[in-house]
Design an enzyme around this catalytic site. Structure first.
Site, PDB file in Angstrom:
ATOM      1  CB  ILE A 152       3.451  -0.248  -5.506  1.00  0.00           C
ATOM      2  CG1 ILE A 152       4.495  -0.717  -4.640  1.00  0.00           C
ATOM      3  CG2 ILE A 152       2.434  -1.253  -5.645  1.00  0.00           C
ATOM      4  CD1 ILE A 152       3.723  -0.828  -3.031  1.00  0.00           C
ATOM      5  CG  ASP A 171       0.408  10.172  -6.210  1.00  0.00           C
ATOM      6  OD1 ASP A 171       0.589  11.085  -5.291  1.00  0.00           O
ATOM      7  OD2 ASP A 171       0.882   9.021  -5.920  1.00  0.00           O
ATOM      8  CB  THR A 227      -1.966  -4.849  -3.025  1.00  0.00           C
ATOM      9  OG1 THR A 227      -1.830  -3.533  -3.898  1.00  0.00           O
ATOM     10  CG2 THR A 227      -2.510  -5.899  -3.673  1.00  0.00           C
ATOM     11  CB  ALA A 228      -2.548   0.357  -0.278  1.00  0.00           C
ATOM     12  CG  ASP A 253      -1.993  -8.926   0.131  1.00  0.00           C
ATOM     13  OD1 ASP A 253      -2.348 -10.041   0.364  1.00  0.00           O
ATOM     14  OD2 ASP A 253      -0.936  -8.188   0.115  1.00  0.00           O
ATOM     15  CD  GLU A 258      -3.192  -6.409   7.494  1.00  0.00           C
ATOM     16  OE1 GLU A 258      -1.649  -6.553   8.000  1.00  0.00           O
ATOM     17  OE2 GLU A 258      -3.431  -6.046   6.646  1.00  0.00           O
ATOM     18  CG  HIS A 277      -0.708  -7.240   4.491  1.00  0.00           C
ATOM     19  ND1 HIS A 277      -0.882  -6.170   5.228  1.00  0.00           N
ATOM     20  CD2 HIS A 277       0.333  -6.736   3.634  1.00  0.00           C
ATOM     21  CE1 HIS A 277      -0.297  -4.989   4.705  1.00  0.00           C
ATOM     22  NE2 HIS A 277       0.375  -5.224   3.752  1.00  0.00           N
ATOM     23  CB  ILE A 278       1.570 -12.798   1.458  1.00  0.00           C
ATOM     24  CG1 ILE A 278       0.211 -13.345   0.641  1.00  0.00           C
ATOM     25  CG2 ILE A 278       1.654 -13.196   2.677  1.00  0.00           C
ATOM     26  CD1 ILE A 278       0.305 -13.007  -0.788  1.00  0.00           C
ATOM     27  N   GLY A 279       1.269  -9.450  -0.311  1.00  0.00           N
ATOM     28  CA  GLY A 279       1.986  -8.851  -1.668  1.00  0.00           C
ATOM     29  C   GLY A 279       3.241  -8.564  -1.724  1.00  0.00           C
TER      30      GLY A 279
END
Length: 308
Positions: A152, A171, A227-228, A253, A258, A277-279
Site C-alpha cells: 500500500i 520502513d 488509512t492503516a 479512515d 470501531e 474504515h472503507i479504504g
C-alpha cells in the site's frame, strides 16, 4: 465435509468457488467472541476466514480441528498470533489484495484535506461562494513522509511522486526502494514532512506512534493521513494538535475503537475528514481479498494434512 468459518456475512463468489466441497459457515456482520466460540463448538472448523471481529485464544480452543486462520485482507492485528503459534495454528494474510483500493483512499483523503473539499462543498450547498477568500494547498513541491513501505505504502508513494511531491519513507523491512522514495529515519520524517501518512501494521511496539511527542516534532501545519490502523495514533493528542493548528488537517479512515460511536470527539471537527474504515472496501478488493484468503488457507491445508 470440513467446515470453514467466515467472520462476516458473505464471501465473494470467486472465493466460494475455490472452497467448493467445504461447509461455509457465516458469523454475521458484527460477531462477538461469544458468537465465534459458539459457532466453533458447533461446527469445529478447520479454518477461519477473518473479516470482522477478533479471534483470540477462546475461539481457537473451541475449534480442536482448527489449523489455519486466514485474514480477508492484510492486517492481522485482530488475530492473537501468539495464541495461534502456541496451538500450532498458522496465520496467513492476503497481503496486497487491497493495496490499490487503500492507496486510492489515502490519496482521496489527502486531496480532500489539501483542497478543503468537504468544507467547501458544505459552504456551496449553504449558498456561499468563497472564491475571494479561500486558498487551497498545492501539493507539488511539498514533502510527504510515508510510515510503512509495503504494497500500500509503495503504491501511494508512486501517486505522490506523480503529483510532484518529494517522498520520504520509513520502513526498517523495506528493500530495493524505487528511486523516487528517499529512506529516512523517523525523526527526519517528522521534521521534514508537510504530509505524514501511515501505512504500517499495528504492533505493540508502534501503538500510539503518532502521539503528543512525535506530533510536536512535525512541522506546524502538517497534514496527517491514516488509512492503516487507528491504534497508531493517540487520538487525544491528535485532536489537541488539530485544535491548536499545529496539525492543519487530518484525513482518517481508521480509529482506535470501531465502529465509531455517537459523541466521538472527532465528530464535528471541521479540520478532520472522516471515513468509516472503507479504504479497502471496493468491489475489486472484495474479490481479491476473498480469493487471496481462500487460496492462502487451502495452501496451508494442503501443506499440513490433518492428523488422525
Amino acid at each position: 465435509m470440513t467446515a470453514i468459518l467466515v467472520t462476516g456475512a458473505d464471501l465473494a463468489p470467486q472465493a466460494l468457488a475455490l472452497l467448493e466441497g467445504h461447509d461455509i459457515v457465516y458469523a454475521g456482520k458484527a460477531p462477538t467472541e461469544a458468537d465465534l466460540v459458539a459457532l466453533c463448538r458447533t461446527h469445529d472448523p478447520v479454518a477461519i476466514i477473518v473479516r470482522y471481529g477478533k479471534v483470540g485464544a477462546a475461539v481457537m480452543d473451541a475449534a480442536p480441528s482448527l489449523r489455519v486462520i486466514s485474514k480477508h485482507g492484510s492486517g492481522t492485528d485482530t488475530i492473537d498470533k501468539a495464541a495461534a503459534q502456541a496451538r500450532g495454528i498458522e496465520v496467513v494474510a492476503a497481503v496486497g489484495a487491497n493495496a490499490a483500493a487503500v492507496a486510492e483512499q489515502a490519496l482521496a483523503l489527502l486531496l480532500a484535506c489539501a483542497k478543503s473539499v468537504v468544507s467547501l462543498d458544505a459552504r456551496m450547498h449553504a449558498g456561499h461562494w468563497d472564491k475571494a477568500t479561500h486558498k487551497s494547498v498545492e501539493l507539488g513541491g511539498r514533502t510527504i513522509g510515508l510510515v510503512g513501505l509495503g504494497a500500500i505504502g509503495l503504491r501511494f508513494a508512486r501517486m505522490a511522486d506523480a503529483l510532484g511531491m518529494r517522498v520520504l519513507g520509513y520502513d526498517p523491512y523495506a528493500r530495493n526502494l524505487p528511486a523516487y522514495v528517499q529512506a529516512v529515519e523517523l525523526p527526519v520524517l517528522w521534521a521534514e514532512s508537510d504530509v505524514v501518512s501511515l501505512h504500517c501494521p499495528l504492533t505493540e511496539d508502534n501503538r500510539g506512534l503518532l502521539d503528543a511527542g512525535t506530533l510536536a516534532q512535525c512541522k506546524r501545519g502538517v497534514i496527517v493521513i491514516n488509512t492503516a490502523r487507528g491504534g497508531l495514533i493517540d487520538e487525544d493528542a491528535l485532536l489537541e494538535a488539530v485544535r491548536s493548528g499545529h496539525v492543519a488537517m487530518a484525513g482518517l479512515d481508521s480509529f482506535a475503537v470501531e465502529p465509531m460511536t455517537a459523541g466521538h470527539p472527532f465528530q464535528g471537527e471541521k479540520n478532520i475528514v472522516l471515513s468509516p474504515h472503507i479504504g479497502g472496501v471496493t468491489g475489486d478488493a472484495y474479490v481479491n481479498m476473498g480469493v487471496g484468503a481462500a487460496r492462502n488457507l487451502l495452501a496451508v491445508i494442503a501443506r499440513q494434512p490433518a492428523t488422525l
